[in-house]
Design a protein around this motif. Structure first.
Motif, short mmCIF file in Angstrom:
data_model
loop_
_atom_site.label_atom_id
_atom_site.label_comp_id
_atom_site.label_asym_id
_atom_site.label_seq_id
_atom_site.Cartn_x
_atom_site.Cartn_y
_atom_site.Cartn_z
N ARG A 1 0.82 -1.22 0.00
CA ARG A 1 0.00 0.00 0.00
C ARG A 1 0.85 1.26 0.00
NH1 ARG A 1 -3.04 0.00 5.08
NH2 ARG A 1 -1.54 -1.53 5.86
N CYS A 2 2.02 1.19 0.61
CA CYS A 2 2.87 2.37 0.77
C CYS A 2 3.34 2.90 -0.59
CB CYS A 2 4.06 2.03 1.65
SG CYS A 2 5.22 3.38 1.91
N LEU A 3 3.29 4.23 -0.75
CA LEU A 3 3.73 4.88 -1.99
C LEU A 3 5.17 5.39 -1.90
CD1 LEU A 3 0.54 7.04 -2.71
CD2 LEU A 3 1.07 4.74 -3.55
N SER A 4 5.80 5.25 -0.74
CA SER A 4 7.15 5.81 -0.50
C SER A 4 7.19 7.31 -0.80
CB SER A 4 8.20 5.08 -1.35
OG SER A 4 8.49 3.82 -0.80
N CYS A 5 6.08 7.99 -0.55
CA CYS A 5 6.02 9.43 -0.84
C CYS A 5 6.73 10.27 0.21
CB CYS A 5 4.57 9.87 -0.97
SG CYS A 5 3.61 9.75 0.56
N GLY A 6 6.87 9.73 1.42
CA GLY A 6 7.53 10.48 2.49
C GLY A 6 6.64 11.46 3.21
N ASN A 7 5.34 11.48 2.91
CA ASN A 7 4.44 12.41 3.59
C ASN A 7 4.51 12.26 5.10
OD1 ASN A 7 3.46 13.64 1.31
ND2 ASN A 7 1.32 13.30 1.80
N CYS A 8 4.56 11.02 5.58
CA CYS A 8 4.55 10.79 7.02
C CYS A 8 5.76 11.43 7.69
CB CYS A 8 4.48 9.30 7.32
SG CYS A 8 5.73 8.31 6.48
N THR A 9 6.90 11.38 7.04
CA THR A 9 8.11 11.96 7.63
C THR A 9 8.11 13.49 7.52
OG1 THR A 9 9.36 11.66 5.59
CG2 THR A 9 9.47 9.89 7.19
N MET A 10 7.49 14.02 6.48
CA MET A 10 7.44 15.48 6.31
C MET A 10 6.54 16.15 7.35
SD MET A 10 9.52 16.19 3.79
CE MET A 10 10.53 14.82 4.38
N VAL A 11 5.41 15.50 7.68
CA VAL A 11 4.48 16.11 8.64
C VAL A 11 4.83 15.74 10.08
CG1 VAL A 11 2.59 16.22 6.99
CG2 VAL A 11 2.81 14.19 8.45
N CYS A 12 5.66 14.73 10.27
CA CYS A 12 6.02 14.30 11.63
C CYS A 12 6.77 15.42 12.35
CB CYS A 12 6.88 13.04 11.56
SG CYS A 12 7.45 12.48 13.19
N PRO A 13 6.40 15.72 13.60
CA PRO A 13 7.07 16.81 14.31
C PRO A 13 8.43 16.42 14.90
CG PRO A 13 5.39 15.85 15.70
CD PRO A 13 5.27 15.17 14.37
N THR A 14 8.82 15.13 14.80
CA THR A 14 10.10 14.72 15.36
C THR A 14 11.10 14.22 14.32
OG1 THR A 14 9.42 12.42 15.79
CG2 THR A 14 8.96 14.05 17.51
N CYS A 15 10.65 13.77 13.15
CA CYS A 15 11.59 13.28 12.14
C CYS A 15 12.61 14.38 11.81
CB CYS A 15 10.85 12.87 10.87
SG CYS A 15 10.13 11.21 10.93
N GLY B 1 10.15 8.13 19.50
CA GLY B 1 10.13 9.20 18.51
C GLY B 1 8.73 9.57 18.08
N CYS B 2 7.72 9.01 18.74
CA CYS B 2 6.32 9.29 18.41
C CYS B 2 5.65 9.98 19.58
CB CYS B 2 5.58 7.99 18.08
SG CYS B 2 3.82 8.19 17.73
N VAL B 3 4.87 11.03 19.29
CA VAL B 3 4.17 11.76 20.34
C VAL B 3 2.66 11.64 20.22
CG1 VAL B 3 6.06 13.40 20.69
CG2 VAL B 3 4.28 13.92 18.99
N GLY B 4 2.17 10.82 19.29
CA GLY B 4 0.74 10.56 19.20
C GLY B 4 -0.09 11.66 18.58
N CYS B 5 0.53 12.51 17.75
CA CYS B 5 -0.22 13.61 17.15
C CYS B 5 -1.14 13.14 16.02
CB CYS B 5 0.72 14.69 16.64
SG CYS B 5 1.73 14.19 15.21
N GLY B 6 -0.83 11.99 15.41
CA GLY B 6 -1.67 11.42 14.37
C GLY B 6 -1.46 11.99 12.98
#
Length: 389
Positions: free
Chosen positions: A270-284, A349-354
């Motif tokens: 399912r993953c597109l390897s787009c990197g959206n999750c890392t871009m919006v993550c407040p800790t990455c 490295g996760c703070v639960g922001c979703g």
């Protein structure tokens, strides 16, 4: 958490007039004032000069791969969860110049910093999960022997006005991560927006001498018992609204013990390897470095920009990329975020922001992936090479 002990004095300011006074006071002290505002169909953090810049009366509806703004039935200034931006973009900018080099007519090359010292930053509307994220990045960038000077200079004078959450988002799970919804430390002032029955007033708690000094210049009055009880009820109600949950007991070993679990292949489909999750993550914090020169060849510069462990080139070394498959890259991200990050920095490295759930185009849910691994762990702990360690 708001403390109702007799020695802890809480104050109350008006909603619109109080925020305007706060913005004016911070701007008057030379701060670049940043807060929530509406842009491009989302609530984002940007420069604010007036209370009119705030998203009064707006809320957000969030689910896996879904985000939509809606009108509220009141004029609340902070009646939403979190958007695609985090405060990371100001403390650890997406693109940052590191230095420039110039060759003079005499052939001598001189090096100089790429930018002047930044203005002092003031953040209004920092949620508890975001405060924890800032503290995580403090460990990464300034908590060890190698201090990132750019981050440290921006962080040093940052004035933080936190907000106790009055509404959880559909993808929030901060209660599971013990990072919210109530702010506990790391702020100068903390606000709790009361229901409209109280005229939308804001209960204010001071968290530093700088915060107390600033509050002295803003019209305020002591909070009543009813207002303090209402503020506590707001946070308690939000804690019961969580849209997601994650069981964290033993999560480090769960992930490290399951490198060949079949779930990794399922999520990779399912993953597109787009990197959206890392871009919006407040800790990455992953970055890449690039060098550029002008057409004359006399001046060159080095910049640092955000990168993602989901890109094929991120793990490139001589001979090719270490992680050549989506499966290996997703596993690296999740295992680092929730397991090996603990070994490196002493915290998750996760703070639960979703955010990673909301802004994933295909709606991959980090809490669901952990639950799937926990429900059927790979007891064999062996498997064929999946194209990248």
């Amino acid at each position: 958490m708001i403390d109702h002990s007799p020695t802890r004095e809480l104050s109350v300011i008006g909603s619109r007039e109080g925020i305007q006074s706060l913005v004016d006071a911070l701007a008057g002290q030379g701060y670049r004032v940043l807060g929530p505002t509406m842009k491009d169909g989302a609530i984002v953090y940007d420069d604010v000069a007036s209370v009119d810049d705030f998203p009064a009366g707006w809320t957000d509806r969030q689910d896996a791969g879904r985000y939509q703004l809606e009108r509220r039935g009141d004029a609340a200034l902070f009646g939403f969860a979190v958007g695609p931006h985090s405060w990371k973009r100001f403390l650890h900018p997406p693109v940052e110049g590191l230095f420039t080099a110039h060759e003079g007519d005499d052939g001598v090359v001189t090096f100089s910093p790429a930018a002047e010292m930044p203005r002092k930053l003031a953040f209004i509307g920092v949620r508890s999960c975001e405060l924890h994220a800032i503290q995580v990045q403090d460990r990464v960038f300034s908590g060890g022997p190698c201090v990132d000077q750019g981050y440290a200079s921006r962080r040093q004078d940052a004035f933080i006005v936190a907000v106790n959450c009055g509404q959880a988002g559909g993808t929030c799970f901060c209660v599971s991560m013990q990072t919210g919804p109530a702010v506990e430390s790391g702020f100068d002032l903390a606000l709790t927006e009361l229901p409209q029955d109280f005229g939308g007033a804001l209960v204010v708690e001071t968290g530093s001498t700088a915060g107390a000094a600033l509050l002295e210049g803003i019209p305020h009055q002591p909070a009543t018992d009813a207002q303090m009880a209402a503020a506590q009820a707001v946070v308690a109600h939000t804690a019961g609204q969580m849209g997601r949950s994650m069981q964290t007991d033993g999560i480090r070993n769960l992930l490290l013990d399951n490198p060949h679990h079949p779930r990794w292949a399922e999520v990779a489909d399912r993953c597109l390897s787009c990197g959206n999750c890392t871009m919006v993550c407040p800790t990455c914090f992953c970055t890449t470095v690039e060098d550029h020169s002008d057409l004359s060849g006399n001046t060159a510069g080095r910049i640092r920009s955000w990168d993602s462990c989901f890109t094929l080139d991120f793990s490139y070394i001589h001979g090719g990329s270490v992680r050549q498959t989506r499966q290996s890259r997703y596993r690296q991200w999740l295992t680092h975020k929730l397991a090996s990050w603990i070994d490196q920095f002493g915290t998750s490295g996760c703070v639960g922001c979703g955010r990673c759930i909301t802004w994933c185009p295909v709606g991959i849910d980090i809490t669901a992936e952990v639950a799937a691994l926990r429900a059927a762990p790979d007891t064999a702990r062996h498997g064929e090479d999946d194209g990248g360690a």
